[in-house]
Structure formats: C-alpha cells, structure tokens
Design a protein around this motif. Structure first.
Motif, mmCIF file in Angstrom:
data_model
loop_
_atom_site.group_PDB
_atom_site.id
_atom_site.type_symbol
_atom_site.label_atom_id
_atom_site.label_comp_id
_atom_site.label_asym_id
_atom_site.label_seq_id
_atom_site.Cartn_x
_atom_site.Cartn_y
_atom_site.Cartn_z
ATOM 1 N N VAL A 62 0.838 -1.201 0.000
ATOM 2 C CA VAL A 62 0.000 0.000 0.000
ATOM 3 C C VAL A 62 0.874 1.253 0.000
ATOM 4 O O VAL A 62 0.624 2.204 -0.739
ATOM 5 N N LEU A 63 1.909 1.249 0.819
ATOM 6 C CA LEU A 63 2.759 2.433 0.944
ATOM 7 C C LEU A 63 3.679 2.626 -0.256
ATOM 8 O O LEU A 63 4.078 3.758 -0.556
ATOM 9 N N ALA A 64 4.007 1.556 -0.969
ATOM 10 C CA ALA A 64 4.907 1.659 -2.124
ATOM 11 C C ALA A 64 4.362 2.624 -3.169
ATOM 12 O O ALA A 64 5.128 3.337 -3.824
ATOM 13 N N ASP A 65 3.047 2.684 -3.323
ATOM 14 C CA ASP A 65 2.431 3.577 -4.300
ATOM 15 C C ASP A 65 2.521 5.048 -3.880
ATOM 16 O O ASP A 65 2.349 5.938 -4.701
ATOM 17 N N LEU A 66 2.811 5.294 -2.610
ATOM 18 C CA LEU A 66 2.885 6.659 -2.092
ATOM 19 C C LEU A 66 4.328 7.127 -1.895
ATOM 20 O O LEU A 66 4.591 8.331 -1.872
ATOM 21 N N ASN A 67 5.240 6.187 -1.757
ATOM 22 C CA ASN A 67 6.614 6.497 -1.403
ATOM 23 C C ASN A 67 7.333 7.241 -2.523
ATOM 24 O O ASN A 67 7.248 6.852 -3.689
ATOM 25 N N TYR A 68 8.038 8.287 -2.160
ATOM 26 C CA TYR A 68 8.805 9.128 -3.089
ATOM 27 C C TYR A 68 7.925 9.734 -4.171
ATOM 28 O O TYR A 68 8.352 9.905 -5.303
ATOM 29 N N ARG A 69 6.696 10.054 -3.830
ATOM 30 C CA ARG A 69 5.763 10.652 -4.788
ATOM 31 C C ARG A 69 5.393 12.055 -4.344
ATOM 32 O O ARG A 69 5.384 12.363 -3.153
ATOM 33 N N ASN A 70 5.048 12.876 -5.329
ATOM 34 C CA ASN A 70 4.410 14.148 -5.042
ATOM 35 C C ASN A 70 2.916 13.844 -5.027
ATOM 36 O O ASN A 70 2.318 13.571 -6.076
ATOM 37 N N LEU A 71 2.313 13.854 -3.881
ATOM 38 C CA LEU A 71 0.911 13.475 -3.742
ATOM 39 C C LEU A 71 -0.025 14.443 -4.452
ATOM 40 O O LEU A 71 -1.149 14.079 -4.782
ATOM 41 N N ASP A 72 0.449 15.667 -4.716
ATOM 42 C CA ASP A 72 -0.369 16.622 -5.457
ATOM 43 C C ASP A 72 -0.675 16.111 -6.864
ATOM 44 O O ASP A 72 -1.699 16.455 -7.440
ATOM 45 N N GLY A 73 0.201 15.287 -7.423
ATOM 46 C CA GLY A 73 0.001 14.750 -8.763
ATOM 47 C C GLY A 73 -0.538 13.343 -8.801
ATOM 48 O O GLY A 73 -0.706 12.758 -9.879
ATOM 49 N N HIS A 74 -0.829 12.754 -7.641
ATOM 50 C CA HIS A 74 -1.348 11.382 -7.576
ATOM 51 C C HIS A 74 -2.813 11.403 -7.997
ATOM 52 O O HIS A 74 -3.614 12.152 -7.432
ATOM 53 N N PRO A 75 -3.204 10.580 -8.969
ATOM 54 C CA PRO A 75 -4.591 10.617 -9.468
ATOM 55 C C PRO A 75 -5.650 10.374 -8.388
ATOM 56 O O PRO A 75 -6.729 10.967 -8.440
ATOM 57 N N GLU A 76 -5.357 9.547 -7.422
ATOM 58 C CA GLU A 76 -6.334 9.245 -6.361
ATOM 59 C C GLU A 76 -6.618 10.461 -5.475
ATOM 60 O O GLU A 76 -7.688 10.556 -4.877
ATOM 61 N N PHE A 77 -5.679 11.385 -5.397
ATOM 62 C CA PHE A 77 -5.801 12.502 -4.470
ATOM 63 C C PHE A 77 -6.054 13.830 -5.174
ATOM 64 O O PHE A 77 -5.936 14.888 -4.551
ATOM 65 N N LYS A 78 -6.422 13.791 -6.424
ATOM 66 C CA LYS A 78 -6.629 15.019 -7.202
ATOM 67 C C LYS A 78 -7.624 15.938 -6.484
ATOM 68 O O LYS A 78 -8.729 15.545 -6.148
ATOM 69 N N GLY A 79 -7.196 17.156 -6.230
ATOM 70 C CA GLY A 79 -8.050 18.150 -5.600
ATOM 71 C C GLY A 79 -8.192 18.026 -4.092
ATOM 72 O O GLY A 79 -8.899 18.809 -3.476
ATOM 73 N N ALA A 92 -5.960 3.064 5.282
ATOM 74 C CA ALA A 92 -6.848 2.069 5.901
ATOM 75 C C ALA A 92 -7.780 1.453 4.865
ATOM 76 O O ALA A 92 -7.984 0.229 4.843
ATOM 77 N N ASP A 93 -8.338 2.266 3.988
ATOM 78 C CA ASP A 93 -9.244 1.754 2.959
ATOM 79 C C ASP A 93 -8.516 0.828 1.992
ATOM 80 O O ASP A 93 -9.050 -0.204 1.588
ATOM 81 N N ARG A 94 -7.295 1.177 1.632
ATOM 82 C CA ARG A 94 -6.503 0.309 0.740
ATOM 83 C C ARG A 94 -6.184 -1.026 1.413
ATOM 84 O O ARG A 94 -6.220 -2.070 0.774
ATOM 85 N N LEU A 95 -5.848 -0.989 2.692
ATOM 86 C CA LEU A 95 -5.594 -2.242 3.419
ATOM 87 C C LEU A 95 -6.865 -3.084 3.515
ATOM 88 O O LEU A 95 -6.820 -4.314 3.353
ATOM 89 N N ALA A 96 -7.991 -2.446 3.770
ATOM 90 C CA ALA A 96 -9.262 -3.172 3.865
ATOM 91 C C ALA A 96 -9.583 -3.867 2.542
ATOM 92 O O ALA A 96 -10.082 -5.004 2.539
ATOM 93 N N GLU A 97 -9.288 -3.231 1.428
ATOM 94 C CA GLU A 97 -9.507 -3.865 0.121
ATOM 95 C C GLU A 97 -8.678 -5.134 -0.012
ATOM 96 O O GLU A 97 -9.162 -6.152 -0.516
ATOM 97 N N ARG A 98 -7.442 -5.092 0.441
ATOM 98 C CA ARG A 98 -6.574 -6.274 0.360
ATOM 99 C C ARG A 98 -7.074 -7.386 1.280
ATOM 100 O O ARG A 98 -6.984 -8.557 0.943
ATOM 101 N N ILE A 99 -7.590 -7.023 2.430
ATOM 102 C CA ILE A 99 -8.148 -8.025 3.341
ATOM 103 C C ILE A 99 -9.356 -8.686 2.695
ATOM 104 O O ILE A 99 -9.470 -9.909 2.677
ATOM 105 N N ARG A 100 -10.280 -7.877 2.133
ATOM 106 C CA ARG A 100 -11.471 -8.422 1.476
ATOM 107 C C ARG A 100 -11.115 -9.318 0.290
ATOM 108 O O ARG A 100 -11.807 -10.284 0.008
ATOM 109 N N ALA A 101 -10.023 -8.995 -0.390
ATOM 110 C CA ALA A 101 -9.602 -9.766 -1.562
ATOM 111 C C ALA A 101 -8.868 -11.051 -1.182
ATOM 112 O O ALA A 101 -8.467 -11.816 -2.060
ATOM 113 N N GLY A 102 -8.686 -11.288 0.116
ATOM 114 C CA GLY A 102 -8.039 -12.513 0.566
ATOM 115 C C GLY A 102 -6.531 -12.424 0.664
ATOM 116 O O GLY A 102 -5.867 -13.445 0.873
#
Length: 132
Positions: A62-79, A92-102
């Motif tokens: 989950v954190l790998a997608d955020l690490n060393y990124r400018n979050l202002d340009g991350h599509p999930e966080f636009k605006g 937390a929501d990303r972790l919950a998705e992984r739990i639900r997916a097994g």
C-alpha cells in the motif's frame, strides 16, 4: 479485543490549499511512520490475530504507491488536501480492500477492525479506525 500492529514508513511531497495551513501551502516533504493495527475479538485456531508477515507485506504494498511521490500529482488525491488524517483513511481503505480480496490469508476472516495511525513527527500523529 486482541490486536496486532505492524509498522512501516513512506516519504512524500505535497502542498495544501487554504490559509489555515500557513507555510505548508507551499510544496514540502514529509516522512510518515505508519502503524496498522488489525483487531479481532478472539484469537484464531493458531492463537494469533493475523499473520504478521502478511500484514507487513500488505502494508508495504500500500505504501509503495505513495513512497517518493508528489501526492499533489497522484490521481487518487486530485483536488484533495492530503492531510495526515486524510492519508490515514486512504491507507486504511486500501488495506481493507486487500483483506477483502483474501490477501491476508485464511486467518484474516476473523478480523473485525483496522486502525491506521500516521506519525508525522515524534509529537504529532493522526489516525483512522474502521470496521472490516
């Protein structure tokens, strides 16, 4: 209630909109220490809450997608103002998705709650808790 917590970190850049943020409106960097706590009312048949190795691996993914990124340009966080509170919920929501997916193994079926805490310094942190 039993819980197991795993810890990791990520480094990111971001900026905020709004006078309430003062100088943090400018682009700046942050190193967040992240604690993810997995909760369940009873231990599983092996006497554990969750496989710690799998919990650590999923948090790292989950954190790998955020690490060393400018979050202002991350599509999930636009605006969005990517405050510590906002990021705690997103993780937390990303972790919950992984739990639900097994992705946390068979033992994760008994999990009932998840809490994510982001430490932005040794004196300030924020978190988000959700049901599973």
């Amino acid at each position: 209630m039993f819980h197991v917590t795993v810890r990791d970190h990520f480094m990111a850049a971001h900026s905020f909109r709004g006078d309430v943020f003062g100088p943090a409106q400018a682009l700046h960097g942050a190193t967040f220490v992240v604690d993810a706590s997995f909760r369940r009312p009873e231990l599983d048949e092996d006497g554990v809450v969750v496989d710690i190795g799998l919990a650590s691996a999923r948090l790292g993914e989950v954190l790998a997608d955020l690490n060393y990124r400018n979050l202002d340009g991350h599509p999930e966080f636009k605006g969005a103002n990517t405050t510590t509170e906002y990021l705690a919920k997103a993780i937390a929501d990303r972790l919950a998705e992984r739990i639900r997916a097994g992705g946390m193994g068979e033992g994760a079926r008994g999990l009932t709650g998840l809490q994510v805490t982001l430490h932005e310094s040794h004196v300030a942190w924020a978190g988000y808790e959700r049901a599973l």
